[in-house]
Motif scaffolding. Sequence first.
Motif, PDB file in Angstrom:
ATOM      1  N   VAL A 107       0.276  -9.288 -70.748  1.00  0.00           N
ATOM      2  CA  VAL A 107       1.100  -9.565 -69.570  1.00  0.00           C
ATOM      3  C   VAL A 107       0.405  -8.952 -68.355  1.00  0.00           C
ATOM      4  O   VAL A 107       0.077  -7.752 -68.356  1.00  0.00           O
ATOM      5  CB  VAL A 107       2.519  -8.975 -69.724  1.00  0.00           C
ATOM      6  CG1 VAL A 107       3.369  -9.328 -68.504  1.00  0.00           C
ATOM      7  CG2 VAL A 107       3.174  -9.480 -71.004  1.00  0.00           C
ATOM      8  N   ASP A 108       0.182  -9.756 -67.321  1.00  0.00           N
ATOM      9  CA  ASP A 108      -0.529  -9.287 -66.136  1.00  0.00           C
ATOM     10  C   ASP A 108       0.443  -8.576 -65.199  1.00  0.00           C
ATOM     11  O   ASP A 108       0.823  -9.082 -64.136  1.00  0.00           O
ATOM     12  CB  ASP A 108      -1.200 -10.462 -65.431  1.00  0.00           C
ATOM     13  CG  ASP A 108      -2.299 -10.012 -64.479  1.00  0.00           C
ATOM     14  OD1 ASP A 108      -2.627  -8.809 -64.484  1.00  0.00           O
ATOM     15  OD2 ASP A 108      -2.830 -10.856 -63.733  1.00  0.00           O
ATOM     16  N   ASP A 109       0.827  -7.386 -65.631  1.00  0.00           N
ATOM     17  CA  ASP A 109       1.806  -6.587 -64.903  1.00  0.00           C
ATOM     18  C   ASP A 109       1.369  -5.128 -64.986  1.00  0.00           C
ATOM     19  O   ASP A 109       0.915  -4.683 -66.054  1.00  0.00           O
ATOM     20  CB  ASP A 109       3.195  -6.764 -65.536  1.00  0.00           C
ATOM     21  CG  ASP A 109       4.263  -5.996 -64.793  1.00  0.00           C
ATOM     22  OD1 ASP A 109       4.414  -4.783 -65.067  1.00  0.00           O
ATOM     23  OD2 ASP A 109       4.944  -6.595 -63.947  1.00  0.00           O
ATOM     24  N   SER A 112       2.549  -3.176 -68.038  1.00  0.00           N
ATOM     25  CA  SER A 112       2.258  -3.676 -69.375  1.00  0.00           C
ATOM     26  C   SER A 112       1.254  -2.772 -70.087  1.00  0.00           C
ATOM     27  O   SER A 112       0.272  -2.318 -69.487  1.00  0.00           O
ATOM     28  CB  SER A 112       1.706  -5.100 -69.296  1.00  0.00           C
ATOM     29  OG  SER A 112       1.252  -5.527 -70.566  1.00  0.00           O
ATOM     30  N   LYS A 115      -2.695  -5.565 -70.798  1.00  0.00           N
ATOM     31  CA  LYS A 115      -2.954  -6.452 -69.669  1.00  0.00           C
ATOM     32  C   LYS A 115      -4.109  -7.390 -70.020  1.00  0.00           C
ATOM     33  O   LYS A 115      -4.846  -7.147 -70.984  1.00  0.00           O
ATOM     34  CB  LYS A 115      -3.312  -5.627 -68.438  1.00  0.00           C
ATOM     35  CG  LYS A 115      -2.241  -4.617 -68.029  1.00  0.00           C
ATOM     36  CD  LYS A 115      -2.722  -3.756 -66.879  1.00  0.00           C
ATOM     37  CE  LYS A 115      -1.711  -2.673 -66.549  1.00  0.00           C
ATOM     38  NZ  LYS A 115      -1.583  -1.672 -67.630  1.00  0.00           N
ATOM     39  N   SER A 165      -2.674 -17.763 -62.404  1.00  0.00           N
ATOM     40  CA  SER A 165      -3.625 -16.741 -61.969  1.00  0.00           C
ATOM     41  C   SER A 165      -4.259 -16.082 -63.189  1.00  0.00           C
ATOM     42  O   SER A 165      -3.710 -16.121 -64.289  1.00  0.00           O
ATOM     43  CB  SER A 165      -2.921 -15.677 -61.122  1.00  0.00           C
ATOM     44  OG  SER A 165      -1.924 -15.019 -61.873  1.00  0.00           O
ATOM     45  N   HIS A 245       4.476 -17.800 -57.634  1.00  0.00           N
ATOM     46  CA  HIS A 245       4.429 -16.387 -57.990  1.00  0.00           C
ATOM     47  C   HIS A 245       5.014 -16.238 -59.390  1.00  0.00           C
ATOM     48  O   HIS A 245       6.200 -15.985 -59.565  1.00  0.00           O
ATOM     49  CB  HIS A 245       5.196 -15.549 -56.974  1.00  0.00           C
ATOM     50  CG  HIS A 245       4.650 -15.657 -55.584  1.00  0.00           C
ATOM     51  ND1 HIS A 245       3.506 -15.011 -55.164  1.00  0.00           N
ATOM     52  CD2 HIS A 245       5.070 -16.391 -54.523  1.00  0.00           C
ATOM     53  CE1 HIS A 245       3.248 -15.311 -53.911  1.00  0.00           C
ATOM     54  NE2 HIS A 245       4.183 -16.146 -53.492  1.00  0.00           N
ATOM     55  N   VAL A 246       4.175 -16.432 -60.388  1.00  0.00           N
ATOM     56  CA  VAL A 246       4.573 -16.291 -61.782  1.00  0.00           C
ATOM     57  C   VAL A 246       3.636 -15.302 -62.455  1.00  0.00           C
ATOM     58  O   VAL A 246       2.460 -15.200 -62.103  1.00  0.00           O
ATOM     59  CB  VAL A 246       4.548 -17.641 -62.537  1.00  0.00           C
ATOM     60  CG1 VAL A 246       5.612 -18.573 -61.986  1.00  0.00           C
ATOM     61  CG2 VAL A 246       3.173 -18.299 -62.448  1.00  0.00           C
ATOM     62  N   ILE A 247       4.163 -14.555 -63.424  1.00  0.00           N
ATOM     63  CA  ILE A 247       3.356 -13.570 -64.140  1.00  0.00           C
ATOM     64  C   ILE A 247       2.561 -14.263 -65.237  1.00  0.00           C
ATOM     65  O   ILE A 247       3.111 -15.029 -66.019  1.00  0.00           O
ATOM     66  CB  ILE A 247       4.254 -12.476 -64.736  1.00  0.00           C
ATOM     67  CG1 ILE A 247       4.946 -11.688 -63.614  1.00  0.00           C
ATOM     68  CG2 ILE A 247       3.440 -11.531 -65.620  1.00  0.00           C
ATOM     69  CD1 ILE A 247       5.940 -10.677 -64.120  1.00  0.00           C
ATOM     70  N   ARG A 248       1.293 -13.983 -65.275  1.00  0.00           N
ATOM     71  CA  ARG A 248       0.426 -14.555 -66.310  1.00  0.00           C
ATOM     72  C   ARG A 248       0.702 -13.846 -67.630  1.00  0.00           C
ATOM     73  O   ARG A 248       0.521 -12.637 -67.762  1.00  0.00           O
ATOM     74  CB  ARG A 248      -1.034 -14.375 -65.890  1.00  0.00           C
ATOM     75  CG  ARG A 248      -2.041 -15.118 -66.786  1.00  0.00           C
ATOM     76  CD  ARG A 248      -2.559 -14.249 -67.897  1.00  0.00           C
ATOM     77  NE  ARG A 248      -4.004 -14.368 -68.056  1.00  0.00           N
ATOM     78  CZ  ARG A 248      -4.684 -13.898 -69.058  1.00  0.00           C
ATOM     79  NH1 ARG A 248      -4.077 -13.290 -70.065  1.00  0.00           N
ATOM     80  NH2 ARG A 248      -6.003 -14.011 -69.102  1.00  0.00           N
ATOM     81  N   LYS A 249       1.148 -14.634 -68.640  1.00  0.00           N
ATOM     82  CA  LYS A 249       1.373 -14.122 -69.982  1.00  0.00           C
ATOM     83  C   LYS A 249       0.595 -14.976 -70.970  1.00  0.00           C
ATOM     84  O   LYS A 249       0.477 -16.193 -70.796  1.00  0.00           O
ATOM     85  CB  LYS A 249       2.862 -14.146 -70.341  1.00  0.00           C
ATOM     86  CG  LYS A 249       3.743 -13.281 -69.455  1.00  0.00           C
ATOM     87  CD  LYS A 249       5.194 -13.352 -69.889  1.00  0.00           C
ATOM     88  CE  LYS A 249       6.085 -12.504 -68.985  1.00  0.00           C
ATOM     89  NZ  LYS A 249       7.506 -12.572 -69.399  1.00  0.00           N
TER      90      LYS A 249
END
Length: 259
Positions: A107-109, A112, A115, A165, A245-249
């Motif tokens: 998870v690109d957070d 996490s 990552k 992303s 704007h979404v998190i890359r998972k």
Amino acid sequence: MPRTGTVNYHVHRDTRQAFHIDAGGVGGMLISPELVATDINVWDVRNGHTAVMFATDCVSFVQEPTKVAEFTADQHWKTDYDRELAELLKREVEAKEVIVFDHTVRVDDPNSDRKPARNVHSDYSAQGAQQRLVDILGSDKAAEWSAGHYGFINVWRPVETPINSAPLGFVRPSSVADEDWILIDLVYPDRLGHIMGLAANDAHEWVYQSKMTPDEVAFFNIYDNKGLPSIAHSAIDLVEDDSLHVIRKSIESRTLVRY
């Protein structure tokens, strides 16, 4: 036309280099060797301007929906998903036997523990792959597999939303020189492993598939005992659509195949 992105290449040094994983026993704490951010041109296989094949480029992209609705930490989905991956590799690379032995959800957070990997690398050295074979199969069965043709193949899939992303990119093995590779230690609190890092070279040809969805996978070669090259890969700092704007998972699965 190619897109422009940024990756982090490894750097040649006179001394041995290492990643320290879960440093000090703290989950997710990573101490990295020196990396250098480098702008690259990357070709999108989706638009038809370039193409890749597993047999020659060591990576392929296919439409492959899954019946798994959610990759939860309890891994209740593992049996079904392992079966899907085995069917995929038996069909696509004509594997006779497939053992799925690891899954990593990234998870690109900032919060996490896992990552996206933002260093240009491949997962095993030759020695590391041979040791992993023994770890998985035991000495006797590993010797039996080594007498034939086996390999390690990773399968990568977006989770929940299309990738906007940090897509996963690959370097065509035909553009990589032997001296570009660097053996890097992985130092865990309880064990030592290795990866192969890649140093920058203007000859490198980067490819990726844009806006991959959870119904698509990339499968790529990590080690092959009959000489198919290992492919260098990395998350690429690249944004498809600045308005989203979404998190890359993603989930990356490691497999051992017998041909």
